[in-house]
Each structure stands twice: as structure tokens, then as C-alpha cells.
Scaffold this motif. Sequence first.
Motif, PDB file in Angstrom:
ATOM      1  N   GLU A   1      15.250 -43.543  36.835  1.00 39.00           N
ATOM      2  CA  GLU A   1      14.751 -42.189  36.558  1.00 39.00           C
ATOM      3  C   GLU A   1      13.959 -41.636  37.732  1.00 39.00           C
ATOM      4  O   GLU A   1      13.348 -42.386  38.494  1.00 39.00           O
ATOM      5  N   PHE A   2      13.962 -40.307  37.798  1.00 39.10           N
ATOM      6  CA  PHE A   2      13.231 -39.615  38.867  1.00 39.10           C
ATOM      7  C   PHE A   2      12.411 -38.504  38.217  1.00 39.10           C
ATOM      8  O   PHE A   2      12.963 -37.646  37.523  1.00 39.10           O
ATOM      9  N   LEU A   3      11.100 -38.538  38.447  1.00 37.66           N
ATOM     10  CA  LEU A   3      10.203 -37.552  37.830  1.00 37.66           C
ATOM     11  C   LEU A   3       9.539 -36.681  38.891  1.00 37.66           C
ATOM     12  O   LEU A   3       9.389 -37.103  40.052  1.00 37.66           O
ATOM     13  N   ILE A   4       9.141 -35.497  38.460  1.00 33.59           N
ATOM     14  CA  ILE A   4       8.361 -34.600  39.331  1.00 33.59           C
ATOM     15  C   ILE A   4       6.944 -34.534  38.800  1.00 33.59           C
ATOM     16  O   ILE A   4       6.730 -34.442  37.584  1.00 33.59           O
ATOM     17  N   ARG A   5       5.999 -34.585  39.704  1.00 35.98           N
ATOM     18  CA  ARG A   5       4.600 -34.368  39.319  1.00 35.98           C
ATOM     19  C   ARG A   5       4.042 -33.246  40.186  1.00 35.98           C
ATOM     20  O   ARG A   5       4.262 -33.239  41.399  1.00 35.98           O
ATOM     21  N   ILE A   6       3.379 -32.314  39.544  1.00 33.24           N
ATOM     22  CA  ILE A   6       2.770 -31.211  40.279  1.00 33.24           C
ATOM     23  C   ILE A   6       1.299 -31.561  40.486  1.00 33.24           C
ATOM     24  O   ILE A   6       0.525 -31.630  39.532  1.00 33.24           O
ATOM     25  N   ASP A   7       0.910 -31.784  41.728  1.00 30.26           N
ATOM     26  CA  ASP A   7      -0.471 -32.180  42.050  1.00 30.26           C
ATOM     27  C   ASP A   7      -1.337 -30.922  42.183  1.00 30.26           C
ATOM     28  O   ASP A   7      -1.715 -30.513  43.289  1.00 30.26           O
ATOM     29  N   ASP A   8      -1.623 -30.322  41.017  1.00 25.53           N
ATOM     30  CA  ASP A   8      -2.318 -29.026  41.002  1.00 25.53           C
ATOM     31  C   ASP A   8      -3.771 -29.163  40.556  1.00 25.53           C
ATOM     32  O   ASP A   8      -4.303 -28.311  39.858  1.00 25.53           O
ATOM     33  N   ILE A   9      -4.381 -30.279  40.958  1.00 22.77           N
ATOM     34  CA  ILE A   9      -5.759 -30.491  40.513  1.00 22.77           C
ATOM     35  C   ILE A   9      -6.740 -29.588  41.255  1.00 22.77           C
ATOM     36  O   ILE A   9      -7.827 -29.306  40.770  1.00 22.77           O
ATOM     37  N   ASP A  10      -6.343 -29.157  42.430  1.00 19.96           N
ATOM     38  CA  ASP A  10      -7.236 -28.310  43.233  1.00 19.96           C
ATOM     39  C   ASP A  10      -6.997 -26.852  42.843  1.00 19.96           C
ATOM     40  O   ASP A  10      -6.141 -26.160  43.395  1.00 19.96           O
ATOM     41  N   GLY A  11      -7.763 -26.412  41.835  1.00 18.22           N
ATOM     42  CA  GLY A  11      -7.559 -25.081  41.279  1.00 18.22           C
ATOM     43  C   GLY A  11      -7.777 -23.960  42.284  1.00 18.22           C
ATOM     44  O   GLY A  11      -7.221 -22.867  42.148  1.00 18.22           O
ATOM     45  N   ASN A  12      -8.561 -24.217  43.320  1.00 14.53           N
ATOM     46  CA  ASN A  12      -8.823 -23.162  44.300  1.00 14.53           C
ATOM     47  C   ASN A  12      -7.637 -22.934  45.221  1.00 14.53           C
ATOM     48  O   ASN A  12      -7.427 -21.829  45.703  1.00 14.53           O
ATOM     49  N   ARG A  13      -6.875 -23.989  45.480  1.00 16.75           N
ATOM     50  CA  ARG A  13      -5.801 -23.858  46.470  1.00 16.75           C
ATOM     51  C   ARG A  13      -4.410 -23.825  45.840  1.00 16.75           C
ATOM     52  O   ARG A  13      -3.452 -23.399  46.476  1.00 16.75           O
ATOM     53  N   SER A  14      -4.280 -24.284  44.589  1.00 17.43           N
ATOM     54  CA  SER A  14      -2.954 -24.343  43.964  1.00 17.43           C
ATOM     55  C   SER A  14      -2.524 -22.959  43.497  1.00 17.43           C
ATOM     56  O   SER A  14      -3.343 -22.196  42.996  1.00 17.43           O
ATOM     57  N   ARG A  15      -1.232 -22.670  43.650  1.00 18.61           N
ATOM     58  CA  ARG A  15      -0.717 -21.370  43.188  1.00 18.61           C
ATOM     59  C   ARG A  15       0.557 -21.569  42.392  1.00 18.61           C
ATOM     60  O   ARG A  15       1.443 -22.326  42.794  1.00 18.61           O
ATOM     61  N   GLU A  16       0.633 -20.852  41.288  1.00 20.83           N
ATOM     62  CA  GLU A  16       1.753 -21.019  40.374  1.00 20.83           C
ATOM     63  C   GLU A  16       3.084 -20.645  41.049  1.00 20.83           C
ATOM     64  O   GLU A  16       4.117 -21.271  40.777  1.00 20.83           O
ATOM     65  N   ASP A  17       3.062 -19.655  41.932  1.00 14.43           N
ATOM     66  CA  ASP A  17       4.355 -19.282  42.539  1.00 14.43           C
ATOM     67  C   ASP A  17       4.888 -20.399  43.446  1.00 14.43           C
ATOM     68  O   ASP A  17       6.095 -20.549  43.618  1.00 14.43           O
ATOM     69  N   TYR A  18       3.993 -21.230  43.975  1.00 11.02           N
ATOM     70  CA  TYR A  18       4.483 -22.364  44.779  1.00 11.02           C
ATOM     71  C   TYR A  18       5.104 -23.450  43.903  1.00 11.02           C
ATOM     72  O   TYR A  18       5.941 -24.228  44.379  1.00 11.02           O
ATOM     73  N   VAL A  19       4.694 -23.526  42.631  1.00 15.68           N
ATOM     74  CA  VAL A  19       5.316 -24.502  41.719  1.00 15.68           C
ATOM     75  C   VAL A  19       6.775 -24.100  41.515  1.00 15.68           C
ATOM     76  O   VAL A  19       7.696 -24.906  41.701  1.00 15.68           O
ATOM     77  N   GLY A  20       6.975 -22.830  41.174  1.00 17.15           N
ATOM     78  CA  GLY A  20       8.342 -22.345  40.957  1.00 17.15           C
ATOM     79  C   GLY A  20       9.187 -22.483  42.218  1.00 17.15           C
ATOM     80  O   GLY A  20      10.363 -22.882  42.157  1.00 17.15           O
ATOM     81  N   ALA A  21       8.587 -22.184  43.352  1.00 20.38           N
ATOM     82  CA  ALA A  21       9.325 -22.268  44.625  1.00 20.38           C
ATOM     83  C   ALA A  21       9.728 -23.717  44.918  1.00 20.38           C
ATOM     84  O   ALA A  21      10.849 -23.980  45.367  1.00 20.38           O
ATOM     85  N   ALA A  22       8.835 -24.664  44.639  1.00 20.33           N
ATOM     86  CA  ALA A  22       9.154 -26.077  44.911  1.00 20.33           C
ATOM     87  C   ALA A  22      10.306 -26.533  44.019  1.00 20.33           C
ATOM     88  O   ALA A  22      11.236 -27.214  44.491  1.00 20.33           O
ATOM     89  N   LEU A  23      10.263 -26.151  42.757  1.00 19.34           N
ATOM     90  CA  LEU A  23      11.341 -26.568  41.851  1.00 19.34           C
ATOM     91  C   LEU A  23      12.671 -25.929  42.269  1.00 19.34           C
ATOM     92  O   LEU A  23      13.727 -26.572  42.211  1.00 19.34           O
TER      93      LEU A  23
END
Length: 283
Positions: A34-56
Motif C-alpha cells: 500500500e501507498f499512503l499520502i500524508r499532508i504535513d500541515d501542522i504549521d498553520g501559518n505556512r500551510s495553504r489549502e490550495d497547495y494540498v489540491g495542487a500536490a494531489l
Amino acid sequence: MLTRFAPSPTGELHLGHAYSAVLAHGAARAAGGEFLIRIDDIDGNRSREDYVGAALADLAWLGVDWDGEPVRQSQRLGDYAAALGALRSRGLVYPCFCTRADIAASLAAPHGPSGAIYPGTCRDLGMAERERRMADEPHCWRLDIARAVVAAGDLTWEEGGQGLRAADPLAHGDIVLARKDAPASYHLASTLDDAMMGVTHVIRGADLITSTDVHRLLQALLGLATPLYRHHALVCGPDGKRLAKRDAAASLKALRDGGLDGPALAADLRAGRLPAGYSLQNP
Ligand code: GLU
């Protein structure tokens, strides 16, 4: 076999991320795993939702498919707090009130693999002073690395192609496990997540091999299984330097917009072939 790719949504993915994702994905699929994705979005100041969609979207373009829903670090804060509490009850972490400027001013703080080695100013504060200051001063939580190493026991891990390696956490000094502005550091969150997700093989860039010194220590302290590790060579740009998020020309979006075929690029990367001008280097 279960592997994972764990982007931080703080910018666009580039060829180096693609290389890492393709290796981890390919290893799992070749083994029927199996292969899983983890979004390392713990840094609320620097993380952006549009980068999550872009990465996927970048991964889908490469033909890298994943199992289940991506895991979000921002939804796992309770587990991080519980682990910190367990270390606290064993006297292995302490609150630190120092500012960056305090640390920089305390002689020439020597540097270790995680940056400046903390001089230990807050390590031996008395209980009463700690309690008083915790009530109204911002603080992070640091691991008392010397005590932790004594408590931990064996600290070896299996590094793909190299055999057993001995972790050297003392070189990092008293690292931060929970920040003033984020409830867990990368080290704590990543170690707990890999265990919770059941990752058997951590395949990631060689820039993170020194982090494994700390992750191995945390596994020993928290009674977590140790996966196998493979730290791979890093993709470097035409200037010979390792790619960074600011290298716009190497972003997967730019390559896709330029007409490159995603699955063909993935096949090349899996075989260690890079687009013209890029190379693989061990740091
Ligand atoms: N989120 C981390 C990064 O982008 C990856 C962490 C890991 O693979 O352990 O550098």
C-alpha cells in the motif's frame, strides 16, 4: 509493505518531490503493498489549502495513485498532545521560555544537525519557577536529550542498502517537540504518524537522514515500531544545488504546463533518469 509520501503544503511540488513520491509508490506497488499520502500541515501559518489540491493533482498527473484518504497532521493534534504528556510525566521534556534572540545571544551556540544546539538554559529551572512562568509566558517543550538517550536503550535502524546504522541523537541537543506556535514539531508528528499509519518503509530524501536520529529515539521512548528506512539521493538543478520550492522551472506544474507527459516522467524517475540539466546527488 506500506510506504508513504508526506508533502508539506507550503509551496508547489518540484522534481525532487516527484522523485521521492515515485520511489515510495513504486516500491509499494512492486511488492503488492500500500501507498499512503500524508499532508504535513501542522504549521498553520505556512500551510495553504490550495497547495494540498495542487500536490494531489501533481501526483495524479504522474500516475501515482494512493490508497485511502490522505492523512492530515492538522487532524491528529490530540495524539501529539497525548505523546507529549506521556514524555512529560516521565520527566523527559521541559518547558522552555527562551526566545530565538536569547539562544543566539548565549555565547556562540554550536550548531548540530537540527540547527543551533540549545544551551540548556531552561533545563534546570526549579518547579516553582516553571509553574509560575508557564502561566503567562509563551513556551515550547524540549526533549532532555541526555536523559532520553539513557532511557531509550538500543538506537539502531536498518538503512536500505547499508545495513544497521546507529542513531546519534545527542548531536542535536535538546530539540523542540512542541512549538510555541504549533502543538507538535515535525519530529514528533512525523514519528507518531508513521507508526499510526503502519508505515513499514520510510523512503525519503537524504536531507532527512539526520532527522532519523531523533525519530529513532522517539520510537524507543514511545514504544513504537521502527520501520526500515531508505534515504535517497537528492535532485539537483542546473546549478548543482538541491532543488527548493523557489525553483519555479522545476515545479511539476511548470513541467506539466510545458507539455511533459506525467507517467513517462514517472517511469524515467523510477529508472533514475532525470530531465536534461538535472542530476541526482548524495549530500
Ligand atoms: N513533510 C516533510 C517534507 O516535506 C517530509 C517528511 C518526511 O518524509 O518524513 O520535507
